[in-house]
Scaffold this active site. Structure first.
Site, mmCIF file in Angstrom:
data_model
loop_
_atom_site.group_PDB
_atom_site.id
_atom_site.type_symbol
_atom_site.label_atom_id
_atom_site.label_comp_id
_atom_site.label_asym_id
_atom_site.label_seq_id
_atom_site.Cartn_x
_atom_site.Cartn_y
_atom_site.Cartn_z
ATOM 1 N N ASP A 136 2.239 2.135 3.363
ATOM 2 C CA ASP A 136 3.091 1.146 4.046
ATOM 3 C C ASP A 136 4.552 1.507 3.887
ATOM 4 O O ASP A 136 5.370 1.228 4.747
ATOM 5 C CB ASP A 136 3.017 -0.251 3.397
ATOM 6 C CG ASP A 136 1.651 -0.865 3.383
ATOM 7 O OD1 ASP A 136 0.819 -0.451 4.191
ATOM 8 O OD2 ASP A 136 1.428 -1.768 2.554
ATOM 9 N N ASP A 139 -10.344 -11.982 11.013
ATOM 10 C CA ASP A 139 -9.364 -12.183 9.948
ATOM 11 C C ASP A 139 -7.994 -12.392 10.587
ATOM 12 O O ASP A 139 -7.251 -11.451 10.795
ATOM 13 C CB ASP A 139 -9.387 -10.900 9.093
ATOM 14 C CG ASP A 139 -8.719 -11.063 7.759
ATOM 15 O OD1 ASP A 139 -8.460 -12.208 7.350
ATOM 16 O OD2 ASP A 139 -8.470 -10.025 7.115
ATOM 17 N N ASP A 165 -4.874 -13.680 -2.439
ATOM 18 C CA ASP A 165 -4.186 -13.370 -1.192
ATOM 19 C C ASP A 165 -4.207 -14.641 -0.363
ATOM 20 O O ASP A 165 -5.259 -15.065 0.145
ATOM 21 C CB ASP A 165 -4.865 -12.208 -0.451
ATOM 22 C CG ASP A 165 -4.290 -10.854 -0.861
ATOM 23 O OD1 ASP A 165 -3.433 -10.832 -1.784
ATOM 24 O OD2 ASP A 165 -4.682 -9.835 -0.282
ATOM 25 N N ASP A 211 -0.674 -12.632 2.109
ATOM 26 C CA ASP A 211 -1.287 -11.598 2.950
ATOM 27 C C ASP A 211 -1.473 -12.245 4.323
ATOM 28 O O ASP A 211 -2.586 -12.588 4.729
ATOM 29 C CB ASP A 211 -2.610 -11.133 2.333
ATOM 30 C CG ASP A 211 -3.128 -9.870 3.000
ATOM 31 O OD1 ASP A 211 -2.536 -9.456 4.004
ATOM 32 O OD2 ASP A 211 -4.134 -9.313 2.516
ATOM 33 N N HIS A 246 -10.870 -14.131 3.943
ATOM 34 C CA HIS A 246 -12.052 -13.322 3.637
ATOM 35 C C HIS A 246 -13.195 -14.221 3.177
ATOM 36 O O HIS A 246 -14.366 -13.966 3.479
ATOM 37 C CB HIS A 246 -11.748 -12.293 2.550
ATOM 38 C CG HIS A 246 -10.729 -11.264 2.961
ATOM 39 N ND1 HIS A 246 -10.340 -10.243 2.136
ATOM 40 C CD2 HIS A 246 -10.035 -11.102 4.118
ATOM 41 C CE1 HIS A 246 -9.432 -9.491 2.754
ATOM 42 N NE2 HIS A 246 -9.236 -10.002 3.957
ATOM 43 N N HIS A 304 0.876 -1.173 0.000
ATOM 44 C CA HIS A 304 0.000 0.000 0.000
ATOM 45 C C HIS A 304 0.917 1.228 0.000
ATOM 46 O O HIS A 304 1.975 1.217 0.636
ATOM 47 C CB HIS A 304 -0.840 0.109 1.270
ATOM 48 C CG HIS A 304 -1.728 -1.051 1.583
ATOM 49 N ND1 HIS A 304 -1.268 -2.201 2.154
ATOM 50 C CD2 HIS A 304 -3.064 -1.210 1.450
ATOM 51 C CE1 HIS A 304 -2.283 -3.032 2.351
ATOM 52 N NE2 HIS A 304 -3.386 -2.456 1.929
ATOM 53 N N GLU A 347 -10.900 -6.745 -4.219
ATOM 54 C CA GLU A 347 -10.729 -7.829 -3.238
ATOM 55 C C GLU A 347 -11.941 -7.929 -2.317
ATOM 56 O O GLU A 347 -12.221 -7.005 -1.558
ATOM 57 C CB GLU A 347 -9.459 -7.547 -2.422
ATOM 58 C CG GLU A 347 -9.176 -8.580 -1.358
ATOM 59 C CD GLU A 347 -7.815 -8.354 -0.685
ATOM 60 O OE1 GLU A 347 -6.884 -7.851 -1.336
ATOM 61 O OE2 GLU A 347 -7.703 -8.672 0.508
HETATM 62 C C1 XUL Z 1 -7.280 -6.685 4.628
HETATM 63 C C2 XUL Z 1 -6.584 -7.070 3.389
HETATM 64 C C3 XUL Z 1 -5.781 -5.997 2.742
HETATM 65 C C4 XUL Z 1 -5.798 -6.037 1.253
HETATM 66 C C5 XUL Z 1 -5.078 -4.898 0.607
HETATM 67 O O1 XUL Z 1 -8.013 -7.687 5.208
HETATM 68 O O2 XUL Z 1 -6.646 -8.190 2.970
HETATM 69 O O3 XUL Z 1 -4.491 -6.078 3.236
HETATM 70 O O4 XUL Z 1 -5.247 -7.224 0.766
HETATM 71 O O5 XUL Z 1 -5.546 -3.668 1.006
HETATM 72 CO CO CO Z 2 -5.767 -9.144 1.354
#
Ligand code: XUL
Ligand code: CO
Length: 436
Positions: A104, A307, A296, A339, A271, A101, A232
């Site tokens: 980041d 999560d 991810d 991730d 997710h 990001h 996403e």
């Molecule tokens: C949050 C998540 C994020 C996205 C990118 O749950 O998965 O890190 O992958 O913004």
């Molecule tokens: Co993610």
């Protein structure tokens, strides 16, 4: 250049019997599986926010991680050091990609202009590092959920000044992603949802989000960024409800706002489970709708309802994922982005390296098993056979859409229609187990 992680060697494949914790047991980059190497299939990526910035803090406690940069206090020096560390670690782990990001990698600013200036400086640093290391950018994104201005979302904020700021921030993040040769750009709607319906105009928020993505699509084309736009799904957390709740919801959303040809999905394991689906369900749905873009890769905990972003180790899950990915013909410009974060008591640099190694090994085994299931052919053939009735007779007419309710009633009236063939779930589960 002085190494930042002198105790982490370049990780090599040593086979399943090795006792070396810093070696691959199954991930053998050049081994061919179904005509492509493991490296070509798996396209691993490191998530900068977890692996470099994550320190183990949770709502009940501070960071636990011990990192070589802990004593650096100057924000720009810290940012440059962590970036160099990321290039060194990905190279040692033979992870070909990274994701980040905007906020980041470089400190935020009082204004967007100031934040952009910090970002530009780090982008220069990344370009220099790309000359010395093989690591490349899988995707970039903008952090539109951290600063207090984004408390109600970005594109779905009730405040148009926040919408405008977010648009400016995303414009810059797309430019930077293009500049760094990024293969994709990701939208994750961190707070694009609501906490309560009592204060929410859902129709306006959805329409604004659609318009925001249309502008992003148009700007991407305008500047000639050839990467894939990805969105996403996640159903909740941090907000009570997020509009991009799952692949099905996004598919409908993309259609309504004329974006189906422009965006694919970046699907995350944890997710999917938060949405009450398996990751295989999400990958499968996206695959059959032609919108599977990237993954991810992580896993949740069945007993924890949030999560947890754990590193992926479950072989049943990685096998089911690689099965869908193989049937998709691969991930194309996408990849498997870890991730994922360490558990809080795993605070060493060695833990960080091992977490990526176990994830890579888990996907290598999943890949081999999934390819074997496909090569064996019994499972795909069972599914084909289950629907074979639609190839001829009344089924052929239904498939050809050449019948009406009246025709079907006439056909059915005097026949004894009983149960179809057994679904044989338990047998099929035993079949899968043969390959693990
Ligand atoms: C949050 C998540 C994020 C996205 C990118 O749950 O998965 O890190 O992958 O913004
Ligand atoms: Co993610």
């Amino acid at each position: 250049m002085k190494e930042i992680f002198p105790d982490i060697p370049t990780i090599k494949f040593e086979g399943p019997d090795t006792k070396n914790p810093l070696a691959f047991r199954y991930y053998d980059a050049n081994r061919k599986v179904g005509g492509k190497t493991m490296a070509e299939h798996l396209r691993f990526s490191m998530a900068f926010w977890h692996s470099m910035n994550g320190g183990g803090a949770d709502p009940f406690g501070t960071t636990t991680a011990v990192r070589p940069w802990d004593s650096i206090t100057d924000p720009m020096e810290l940012a440059r050091t962590k970036m160099r560390a990321m290039f060194e670690l990905t190279t040692k782990l033979t992870i070909p990609y990274f994701c980040f990001h905007d906020r980041d990698v470089a400190p935020d600013g009082e204004t967007l202009r100031e934040a952009n200036k910090n970002l530009d400086e780090i982008v220069g640093e990344i370009k220099t590092l790309m000359k010395d290391y093989p690591t490349r950018l899988l995707w970039g994104t903008a952090r539109l959920f951290f600063h207090p201005r984004y408390m109600n979302g970005a594109a779905t904020s009730p405040d148009p000044s926040v919408f405008a700021y977010a648009a400016g921030q995303v414009k810059k993040a797309i430019e930077v992603t293009k500049d760094l040769g990024g293969l994709n750009y990701v939208f994750w709607g961190g707070r694009e949802g609501y906490e309560t319906m009592l204060n929410t105009d859902m129709k306006r928020e959805l329409d604004n989000m659609g318009f925001f993505l249309q502008m992003a699509r148009d700007y991407k084309k305008e500047i000639g960024f050839n990467g894939q736009l990805l969105i996403e799904p996640k159903p909740m957390e941090p907000t009570k409800h997020q509009y991009d709740s799952d692949t099905g919801a996004i598919w409908g959303f993309l259609q309504e706002y004329g974006l189906l040809d422009d965006l694919k999905l970046n699907i995350e394991t944890n997710h999917a489970t938060l949405a009450g689906h398996t990751i295989q369900h999400e990958l499968h749905f996206a695959r059959v709708k032609g919108i599977l873009g990237s993954v991810d890769a992580n896993q949740g905990d069945t007993l924890l309802g949030w999560d947890t972003d754990q590193f992926p180790t479950d072989l049943y899950v990685t096998t089911s994922m690689m099965y869908e990915i193989l049937l998709n013909g691969g991930l194309h410009s996408g990849g498997l982005n870890f991730d994922a974060k360490l558990r809080r008591p795993s605070y060493t640099v060695e833990d960080l390296a091992q977490a990526h190694i176990v994830g890579m090994d888990a996907f290598a085994r999943g890949l081999v098993a999934a390819q074997a299931i496909i090569d064996d052919g019994e499972l795909p053939e069972f599914i084909a056979e289950r629907y074979r009735g639609y190839e001829s007779g009344i089924g052929g007419k239904i498939a050809g859409r050449s019948v009406s309710f009246k025709d079907l009633e006439e056909w059915a009236l005097d026949r004894k229609i009983d149960r179809p063939a057994s679904g044989r779930q338990e047998y099929l589960e035993s079949l899968i187990n043969r390959f693990l």
